[in-house]
Design an enzyme around this catalytic site. Structure first.
Site, PDB file in Angstrom:
ATOM      1  N   THR C  48       0.850  -1.186   0.000  1.00 17.29           N
ATOM      2  CA  THR C  48       0.000   0.000   0.000  1.00 17.29           C
ATOM      3  C   THR C  48       0.891   1.243   0.000  1.00 17.29           C
ATOM      4  OG1 THR C  48      -1.825   1.170   1.055  1.00 17.29           O
ATOM      5  CG2 THR C  48      -0.352  -0.055   2.531  1.00 17.29           C
ATOM      6  N   GLU C  49       0.515   2.214  -0.818  1.00 18.79           N
ATOM      7  CA  GLU C  49       1.339   3.399  -1.067  1.00 18.79           C
ATOM      8  C   GLU C  49       1.783   4.086   0.208  1.00 18.79           C
ATOM      9  OE1 GLU C  49      -1.442   2.472  -2.739  1.00 18.79           O
ATOM     10  OE2 GLU C  49      -1.950   4.075  -4.162  1.00 18.79           O
ATOM     11  N   ASN C  50       0.931   4.019   1.232  1.00 15.82           N
ATOM     12  CA  ASN C  50       1.218   4.761   2.456  1.00 15.82           C
ATOM     13  C   ASN C  50       2.167   4.028   3.395  1.00 15.82           C
ATOM     14  OD1 ASN C  50      -1.191   3.108   2.589  1.00 15.82           O
ATOM     15  ND2 ASN C  50      -1.415   3.815   4.683  1.00 15.82           N
TER      16      ASN C  50
END
Lengths: 223, 243, 223, 243
Positions: C48-50
């Site tokens: 996940t990008e975060n």
């Protein structure tokens, strides 16, 4: 032969200008000596390119941990508050302007602030390390050096003849004879040895030394 | 998912003639000596791989590790920042004989080029080397009144890396300043091969302290008591030992 | 009304193409469903990008840790082997080609692989998130989508009319009616629902569907 | 060396009218709510600071934290990747009324621009946004047959950051995915102000697990039990609470 400061004394003088809480990178070799002369009550934090912030003096002989070395590949110790990081983060600190001071050695410094300290010309194996990054990264780039070469030639010159490390990057030079600032492309004399005349100093300095205001005596302890 | 390789020989089996190989370490700290020696073993047994381009900060010391790889004649070109040090005789002699190519890169630019390779950034601007011989032929651009040199990414076919702990997913931790270029090289190689002092099951490393996430790692091999280049050199070791 | 797959069934079909040990990023919303349908015996690792690698399904209601969220700001859990990292490292994974697959939603996909999935035009507040990075980073970019818009208009078009997310980036589209590859700037039909004629499928597809070799039945379980 | 600030008000005292302020967090995770609220308190008491340019991934949610900062009228411009979410009413209304400026940046480009600001890289090339509206007006260059967009660094006057542990030298750790943009913003601001759940003496954090080295941090302030934006919004909180 002219009286002059020892390398230890030059290092001592440079250390006096490092303010409390400064982040400092010391070049390999001679500049490493500066760490020994931190004035009491002032805490500098030393950075080494290979990924340590806040390292301390060398360990006792036989106590070396070869994963704990500085940029000169010498064993160091840690101080409380140290941190490890990889090379990209380390040079983000350098290039990103996070270091307060870098103190480097020099073959030549020109009056416009150009520095030559990585190559003595086409002979031998060239090696640059982190010097070119440091000169364009630290907020203040200072040089410590003997005032002249081993052959007695000036190291403070009008224009560098050796391959450059960086352009217009040095702002102060601590030599065996004097402390000299670089301002607007000129050498400005700040301090000189008490027994040394301006004329004698100029005689071993290729570029003109300006005097702006008073010139203090360069006084250092016996070391 | 288990990225563990059976042994060192298996770990380095993917390196072929002419490949570009990143080798972690700064001097001896973080240098994957056992992986390098396994590669030399393969070359001595099979004549392959040779003609390698090696990316490392230095040029090796003494007659072990990277210096031994160069001495074995496996390296065509070295990309590094500092090929001069206490005992880089092996490199120096080959270089002066014109038998090895050198691309000299400032240390911070070397690190950033490798990171850029791993991060999908084909080029970036840096103040480093502006106005010097090392900027010759490179595009220069001015931003906000200051001049910068454009540098390109560096990528490799294989990276040889030394870690402290690895899990079976390839998550890594390092030891002290042995970290240096290793995490960057993990990012920039098509195949990252890691020697670790210990390999633990997935979940065996706290996710908060992972330095290299496993996505950047393809193979891990256990080397429980790795040798240190400095210790070997203090003992005047030569690899491979002559019978 | 034409028979079509539910969103769950489209997600299931897309999940069948994720190989063992693949590193996968699923777009916010509908694509997140793909994670539920991992084939048994295959282990995908979700990014996940975060800043999480290898996160798992949502926690039980009331068990949420709001520091442990995915790109859609939904609470997730961790699986053994997970890692945290900052946003620059996260997008190094994306941009640097380290993800095996990204599966995204779409407003429009063009036959040349162009994708429009971030803006429906000048109205409202524009928001792009990580979509533009994902489409130029992952080794394989796939789209899951209903075959047509809510108004029945084709989403598989000759040229996108909405603002682009990326140019020539999509290589496979899983729709409610078919599985279509993009090869050399053309839609190539791979699978279609068994009861659906090529003519009927073409009628709801703006750009021409090529047939190269056999077209398999698109068969999925009831979900 | 002790970078500890006495309280939140002291910590945010350096922020002046018109400054650029980076605010960490991704949604609520890692959002320094207490620092933001202290800044709002100062504005309500003194009328300063206003006209801020804020850099964050989002545009706030509900009526607390970043949303409350915007609602108070302190923000002139927002640089972010995703101003749309569950309840960004505050931003949406001001934006549609033309009372706040928006610079929309792809998320990875936003992260990389901030890192570049911190790392002294004035510009870099990325494949992201090539051929899209967000690349309009930006230089494009081809490398090895592929097209890339040139992006500029982002720097800030101040960064407001949320950490888990801090030591008095400013070394930081984070908690889970609350890390996100925080370590990058520490690098890119002239003054980085950190709220940490606990502050320990120098040496209290293992140097191996430091995520942000202290060189990137200027002030730390203890906020032992930080609030979470999601919890506040679930409770329909409004900052400042109306008497």
């Amino acid at each position: 032969m002219m009286a002059k400061l020892s390398n230890n004394q030059i290092a001592w003088r440079a250390a006096q200008d490092i303010h409390d809480s400064a982040y400092v990178n010391l070049g390999i070799g001679f500049p490493e000596k500066v760490a020994q002369y931190q004035p009491a009550g002032r805490e500098a934090i030393f950075h080494t390119e290979n990924g340590i912030l806040d390292f301390g003096p060398p360990p006792a002989k036989g106590e070396e941990d070869w994963d704990l070395i500085n940029a000169g590949k010498k064993a160091v110790t840690l101080r409380p508050g140290s941190a490890f990081f990889h090379h990209a983060d380390s040079f983000a600190m350098v290039r990103g302007g996070h270091l307060d001071v870098a103190i480097l050695g020099a073959y030549e410094v020109a009056e416009n602030g150009d520095l030559a300290n990585w190559s003595t010309g086409p002979k031998g194996v060239p090696a640059v390390g982190g010097a070119m990054d440091l000169v364009h990264g630290a907020k203040r780039v200072a040089v410590i050096t003997d005032h002249v070469t081993k052959d007695g030639k000036p190291k403070l010159v009008k224009r560098c003849t050796l391959p450059l490390t960086g352009v217009a990057c040095v702002t102060r030079v601590y030599t065996s004879l004097a402390v000299i600032d670089i301002e607007e492309g000129r050498f400005v004399l700040r301090e000189k040895l008490a027994g040394l005349s301006l004329a004698d100093l100029q005689a071993v300095t290729e570029a003109e030394l300006l005097v702006s205001g008073s010139v203090a005596d360069l006084t250092v302890p016996d070391l | 998912m288990d990225k563990t390789a059976a042994d060192l020989a298996t770990a380095v089996a993917g390196i072929e003639d002419g490949m570009t190989v990143m080798i972690g370490g700064f001097g001896g700290a973080g240098s994957p000596i056992e992986l390098i020696h396994a590669l030399i073993d393969r070359f001595l047994a099979t004549g392959k791989p040779s003609g390698l381009t090696v990316i490392n900060n230095n040029a090796g010391n003494g007659h072990v590790g990277l210096a031994a790889l160069i001495e074995a004649g496996m390296v065509r070109k070295l990309i590094c920042s500092f090929p001069r040090s206490a005992d880089p005789v092996v490199f120096t002699e080959l270089y002066q004989a014109g038998r090895i190519e050198l691309e000299l890169v400032p240390q911070g630019t070397l690190a950033e080029r490798i990171r850029a390779g791993g991060a999908g950034i084909p080029a970036f601007y840096t103040p480093t080397s502006f106005g010097t011989d090392l900027a010759k032929g490179k595009p220069v651009e001015e931003f906000e009144g200051r001049s910068y040199v454009r540098e390109r990414w560096l990528k490799a076919d294989v990276a040889l890396v030394k870690a402290e702990a690895a899990d079976t997913h390839g998550n890594l931790t390092y030891r002290a300043a042995a970290r240096n270029f290793n995490p960057l090289m993990c990012m920039a190689a098509a195949e990252t091969v890691v020697q670790a002092s210990r390999i633990v099951p997935a979940g065996g490393i706290d996710p908060e302290i992972v330095i290299t996430p496993g996505i950047f790692v393809q193979k891990v091999v256990a080397v429980p008591h790795p040798q240190q280049e400095e210790d070997l050199n203090l003992a005047n070791a030569i690899y491979p030992e002559v019978a």
